[in-house]
Design a protein around this motif. Structure first.
Motif, PDB file in Angstrom:
ATOM      1  N   LEU A  11       0.835  -1.204   0.000  1.00 55.77           N
ATOM      2  CA  LEU A  11       0.000   0.000   0.000  1.00 55.77           C
ATOM      3  C   LEU A  11       0.865   1.248   0.000  1.00 55.77           C
ATOM      4  CD1 LEU A  11      -2.655   1.549   0.254  1.00 55.77           C
ATOM      5  CD2 LEU A  11      -2.580   1.141   2.734  1.00 55.77           C
ATOM      6  N   GLY A  12       1.937   1.229   0.812  1.00 58.91           N
ATOM      7  CA  GLY A  12       2.838   2.376   0.841  1.00 58.91           C
ATOM      8  C   GLY A  12       3.455   2.655  -0.518  1.00 58.91           C
ATOM      9  N   PHE A  13       3.868   1.612  -1.213  1.00 52.22           N
ATOM     10  CA  PHE A  13       4.449   1.792  -2.547  1.00 52.22           C
ATOM     11  C   PHE A  13       3.393   2.229  -3.565  1.00 52.22           C
ATOM     12  CE2 PHE A  13       8.110  -0.668  -1.001  1.00 52.22           C
ATOM     13  CZ  PHE A  13       9.132   0.089  -1.554  1.00 52.22           C
ATOM     14  N   SER A  14       2.183   1.708  -3.433  1.00 51.48           N
ATOM     15  CA  SER A  14       1.116   2.089  -4.364  1.00 51.48           C
ATOM     16  C   SER A  14       0.804   3.580  -4.272  1.00 51.48           C
ATOM     17  CB  SER A  14      -0.154   1.272  -4.075  1.00 51.48           C
ATOM     18  OG  SER A  14       0.075  -0.105  -4.285  1.00 51.48           O
ATOM     19  N   ALA A  15       1.005   4.152  -3.079  1.00 49.17           N
ATOM     20  CA  ALA A  15       0.702   5.575  -2.867  1.00 49.17           C
ATOM     21  C   ALA A  15       1.802   6.489  -3.390  1.00 49.17           C
ATOM     22  CB  ALA A  15       0.474   5.845  -1.380  1.00 49.17           C
ATOM     23  N   VAL A  16       2.955   5.934  -3.768  1.00 47.72           N
ATOM     24  CA  VAL A  16       4.045   6.781  -4.272  1.00 47.72           C
ATOM     25  C   VAL A  16       4.337   6.516  -5.751  1.00 47.72           C
ATOM     26  CG1 VAL A  16       5.116   7.156  -2.031  1.00 47.72           C
ATOM     27  CG2 VAL A  16       5.805   5.171  -3.394  1.00 47.72           C
ATOM     28  N   ILE A  17       3.419   5.847  -6.427  1.00 45.70           N
ATOM     29  CA  ILE A  17       3.581   5.636  -7.868  1.00 45.70           C
ATOM     30  C   ILE A  17       3.655   7.005  -8.550  1.00 45.70           C
ATOM     31  CG2 ILE A  17       2.403   4.838  -9.978  1.00 45.70           C
ATOM     32  CD1 ILE A  17       1.343   2.484  -8.328  1.00 45.70           C
ATOM     33  N   GLY A  18       4.637   7.151  -9.426  1.00 47.38           N
ATOM     34  CA  GLY A  18       4.862   8.434 -10.093  1.00 47.38           C
ATOM     35  C   GLY A  18       5.924   9.280  -9.430  1.00 47.38           C
ATOM     36  N   GLU A  19       6.261   8.937  -8.186  1.00 46.99           N
ATOM     37  CA  GLU A  19       7.298   9.669  -7.458  1.00 46.99           C
ATOM     38  C   GLU A  19       8.679   9.098  -7.768  1.00 46.99           C
ATOM     39  OE1 GLU A  19       6.715  12.290  -5.742  1.00 46.99           O
ATOM     40  OE2 GLU A  19       4.586  12.195  -5.205  1.00 46.99           O
ATOM     41  N   THR A  20       9.706   9.891  -7.525  1.00 43.09           N
ATOM     42  CA  THR A  20      11.087   9.424  -7.637  1.00 43.09           C
ATOM     43  C   THR A  20      11.701   9.435  -6.245  1.00 43.09           C
ATOM     44  OG1 THR A  20      11.337  10.253  -9.896  1.00 43.09           O
ATOM     45  CG2 THR A  20      13.350   9.832  -8.651  1.00 43.09           C
ATOM     46  N   ILE A  21      12.095   8.257  -5.773  1.00 45.00           N
ATOM     47  CA  ILE A  21      12.679   8.092  -4.441  1.00 45.00           C
ATOM     48  C   ILE A  21      13.987   7.341  -4.597  1.00 45.00           C
ATOM     49  CG2 ILE A  21      12.326   7.170  -2.119  1.00 45.00           C
ATOM     50  CD1 ILE A  21       9.311   7.202  -2.679  1.00 45.00           C
ATOM     51  N   GLU A  22      15.056   7.870  -4.023  1.00 47.15           N
ATOM     52  CA  GLU A  22      16.375   7.238  -4.121  1.00 47.15           C
ATOM     53  C   GLU A  22      16.739   6.944  -5.589  1.00 47.15           C
ATOM     54  OE1 GLU A  22      18.551   6.786  -1.782  1.00 47.15           O
ATOM     55  OE2 GLU A  22      17.328   7.346  -0.051  1.00 47.15           O
ATOM     56  N   ASN A  23      16.462   7.912  -6.445  1.00 44.61           N
ATOM     57  CA  ASN A  23      16.776   7.838  -7.881  1.00 44.61           C
ATOM     58  C   ASN A  23      15.934   6.818  -8.650  1.00 44.61           C
ATOM     59  OD1 ASN A  23      18.879   9.803  -7.753  1.00 44.61           O
ATOM     60  ND2 ASN A  23      20.266   8.234  -6.945  1.00 44.61           N
ATOM     61  N   VAL A  24      14.926   6.236  -7.998  1.00 40.03           N
ATOM     62  CA  VAL A  24      14.037   5.302  -8.678  1.00 40.03           C
ATOM     63  C   VAL A  24      12.689   5.971  -8.900  1.00 40.03           C
ATOM     64  CG1 VAL A  24      12.838   3.083  -8.563  1.00 40.03           C
ATOM     65  CG2 VAL A  24      15.167   3.293  -7.661  1.00 40.03           C
ATOM     66  N   GLN A  25      12.296   6.085 -10.183  1.00 42.70           N
ATOM     67  CA  GLN A  25      10.967   6.593 -10.501  1.00 42.70           C
ATOM     68  C   GLN A  25      10.021   5.394 -10.538  1.00 42.70           C
ATOM     69  OE1 GLN A  25      10.295   8.248 -14.412  1.00 42.70           O
ATOM     70  NE2 GLN A  25       8.663   9.570 -13.659  1.00 42.70           N
ATOM     71  N   ILE A  26       9.050   5.394  -9.660  1.00 41.60           N
ATOM     72  CA  ILE A  26       8.156   4.240  -9.507  1.00 41.60           C
ATOM     73  C   ILE A  26       7.027   4.330 -10.528  1.00 41.60           C
ATOM     74  CG2 ILE A  26       6.682   2.981  -7.892  1.00 41.60           C
ATOM     75  CD1 ILE A  26       8.393   4.595  -5.705  1.00 41.60           C
ATOM     76  N   GLU A  27       6.916   3.310 -11.357  1.00 39.84           N
ATOM     77  CA  GLU A  27       5.890   3.287 -12.402  1.00 39.84           C
ATOM     78  C   GLU A  27       4.680   2.457 -12.014  1.00 39.84           C
ATOM     79  OE1 GLU A  27       7.978   1.884 -15.833  1.00 39.84           O
ATOM     80  OE2 GLU A  27       9.016   3.799 -16.172  1.00 39.84           O
ATOM     81  N   LYS A  28       4.909   1.314 -11.379  1.00 45.16           N
ATOM     82  CA  LYS A  28       3.790   0.473 -10.955  1.00 45.16           C
ATOM     83  C   LYS A  28       4.259  -0.546  -9.923  1.00 45.16           C
ATOM     84  CE  LYS A  28       4.378  -2.439 -15.086  1.00 45.16           C
ATOM     85  NZ  LYS A  28       3.696  -3.008 -16.275  1.00 45.16           N
ATOM     86  N   VAL A  29       3.285  -1.118  -9.225  1.00 37.54           N
ATOM     87  CA  VAL A  29       3.543  -2.182  -8.255  1.00 37.54           C
ATOM     88  C   VAL A  29       2.669  -3.361  -8.669  1.00 37.54           C
ATOM     89  CG1 VAL A  29       3.533  -2.842  -5.829  1.00 37.54           C
ATOM     90  CG2 VAL A  29       3.957  -0.459  -6.455  1.00 37.54           C
ATOM     91  N   VAL A  30       3.291  -4.515  -8.919  1.00 40.25           N
ATOM     92  CA  VAL A  30       2.565  -5.655  -9.495  1.00 40.25           C
ATOM     93  C   VAL A  30       2.891  -6.941  -8.738  1.00 40.25           C
ATOM     94  CG1 VAL A  30       2.526  -4.592 -11.786  1.00 40.25           C
ATOM     95  CG2 VAL A  30       4.418  -6.115 -11.159  1.00 40.25           C
ATOM     96  N   ASP A  31       2.059  -7.965  -8.985  1.00 40.34           N
ATOM     97  CA  ASP A  31       2.365  -9.297  -8.477  1.00 40.34           C
ATOM     98  C   ASP A  31       3.535  -9.879  -9.260  1.00 40.34           C
ATOM     99  OD1 ASP A  31       0.247  -9.309  -6.656  1.00 40.34           O
ATOM    100  OD2 ASP A  31      -1.164 -10.068  -8.149  1.00 40.34           O
ATOM    101  N   VAL A  32       4.311 -10.737  -8.618  1.00 39.34           N
ATOM    102  CA  VAL A  32       5.348 -11.491  -9.317  1.00 39.34           C
ATOM    103  C   VAL A  32       4.669 -12.692  -9.955  1.00 39.34           C
ATOM    104  CG1 VAL A  32       7.533 -12.722  -9.104  1.00 39.34           C
ATOM    105  CG2 VAL A  32       7.061 -10.765  -7.612  1.00 39.34           C
ATOM    106  N   GLN A  33       4.837 -12.848 -11.262  1.00 39.48           N
ATOM    107  CA  GLN A  33       4.204 -13.957 -11.964  1.00 39.48           C
ATOM    108  C   GLN A  33       4.935 -15.256 -11.644  1.00 39.48           C
ATOM    109  OE1 GLN A  33       1.281 -13.621 -13.722  1.00 39.48           O
ATOM    110  NE2 GLN A  33       1.429 -11.561 -12.822  1.00 39.48           N
ATOM    111  N   VAL A  34       4.223 -16.186 -11.020  1.00 37.95           N
ATOM    112  CA  VAL A  34       4.841 -17.440 -10.578  1.00 37.95           C
ATOM    113  C   VAL A  34       3.936 -18.623 -10.907  1.00 37.95           C
ATOM    114  CG1 VAL A  34       6.063 -16.299  -8.682  1.00 37.95           C
ATOM    115  CG2 VAL A  34       3.798 -17.295  -8.268  1.00 37.95           C
ATOM    116  N   LYS A  35       4.548 -19.799 -10.917  1.00 35.80           N
ATOM    117  CA  LYS A  35       3.795 -21.046 -11.025  1.00 35.80           C
ATOM    118  C   LYS A  35       3.349 -21.457  -9.625  1.00 35.80           C
ATOM    119  CE  LYS A  35       6.274 -22.629 -15.138  1.00 35.80           C
ATOM    120  NZ  LYS A  35       7.135 -23.692 -15.734  1.00 35.80           N
ATOM    121  N   ALA A  36       2.484 -22.443  -9.574  1.00 36.47           N
ATOM    122  CA  ALA A  36       1.901 -22.852  -8.287  1.00 36.47           C
ATOM    123  C   ALA A  36       2.961 -23.180  -7.247  1.00 36.47           C
ATOM    124  CB  ALA A  36       0.976 -24.049  -8.503  1.00 36.47           C
ATOM    125  N   VAL A  37       4.043 -23.851  -7.656  1.00 36.14           N
ATOM    126  CA  VAL A  37       5.062 -24.279  -6.702  1.00 36.14           C
ATOM    127  C   VAL A  37       5.813 -23.099  -6.092  1.00 36.14           C
ATOM    128  CG1 VAL A  37       6.951 -24.523  -8.370  1.00 36.14           C
ATOM    129  CG2 VAL A  37       6.859 -26.025  -6.352  1.00 36.14           C
TER     130      VAL A  37
END
Length: 302
Positions: free
Chosen positions: A103-129
């Protein structure tokens, strides 16, 4: 305590500090008896907020100074107060901690923090295992280059679950990552050879991963916001209002954990990590279940 604990006195204290004023008493200019009467009705925080706005009158005030309270602030302060005594209940809860961080990261989308411009926060695509190990991925630009940081909150003590999480956190190619970030408050058992091997790889110059130390004071505001978000319907709040509050109060952009996750990795094991080997405690049922699950998963993978 008056209405909803010490909420009103907290609002007033913040207001007077911001305006450089010293009130004659902590509830000034409200009538204490009226506040007590309102408290007996057990009102929701929104009703308390409206009552305060309607009754905030300073002598000689012609409208130049007002009690400007964000609609989310009462619920947030209420959760912060509750966490003063309950936060340890959540420090082993991977799902809740990860949701609060996300939630904290979702609220700073579009901001630049520590030289990182945050574009989106997503799930990591994984298999069931691979489910249940990597919590989310931060996607953005760092000095013009693509950055994809996987975050894994890892509070379990069981060696097999720790090993399995680190094994996935260093597999950048499989999970489409440029960096892995471990969020944890405890040391990793020195006798867990495979876990230590994976940790060394994560923190190596080649992988340039990070271990961010989890502390209660840093996660507390994010946990409070998470609980406000979960209970927003009861408080008659919207998701948009909560995100607006996080932005205006800079709760996300100034949060230590968020900054450290995005910062240039140190490659170091945190010195203040808790040494569980010197602390008493019992393994939880959740940790037992994780050990069984990991053992069965790795049996089929090896």
């Amino acid at each position: 305590m008056l209405v909803n604990g010490n909420l009103v006195s907290r609002w007033l204290e913040e207001f007077y500090q911001e305006n450089g004023l010293t009130p004659p008493h902590e509830l000034y200019p409200f009538d204490e008896q009226k506040l007590r009467a309102l408290g007996k009705e057990r009102p929701i925080v929104r009703k308390v907020l409206k009552w305060c706005a309607d009754n905030f009158k300073l002598p000689g005030d012609n409208g130049g100074i007002g009690l400007d309270i964000h609609p989310v602030e009462p619920a947030y302060n209420q959760q912060i107060s509750a966490l003063e005594t309950t936060i340890q209940d959540y420090m082993e809860d991977k799902a809740t901690l990860a949701q609060a961080l996300r939630l904290g990261f979702s609220a700073v989308i579009g901001e630049t923090i520590e030289n990182v411009q945050i574009e989106k926060v997503v799930d990591v695509q994984v298999k069931a295992v691979d489910r249940g190990y990597l919590d989310f991925k931060i996607v953005g630009k760092e000095n013009g280059k693509d950055v994809k940081i996987a975050v894994a909150v890892l509070q379990e003590s069981g060696g097999l679950f720790v090993q399995a999480t680190l094994k996935r956190l260093i597999d950048y190619r499989k999970f489409d990552l440029t960096r892995g970030c471990l969020v944890r408050s405890k040391q990793i058992n020195k006798g867990a050879a495979k876990a230590q091997k994976y940790l060394s790889e994560l923190l190596s110059a080649e992988l340039a991963g990070e271990w961010v130390l989890l502390k209660t004071e840093d996660i507390k505001p994010l946990l409070a916001l998470h609980f406000v978000m979960k209970g927003r319907e009861n408080d008659e709040l919207s998701e948009e209002q909560i995100i607006d509050f996080i932005r205006k109060k800079r709760i996300g952009i100034d949060n230590y954990l968020i900054g450290e996750i995005l910062s240039n990795p140190s490659g170091q094991v945190p010195e203040d990590a808790i040494d569980e080997e010197n602390e008493s405690g019992n393994i939880t049922l959740t940790e037992v279940a994780n050990v069984v699950s990991v053992a069965s998963d790795d049996l089929f993978q090896e």
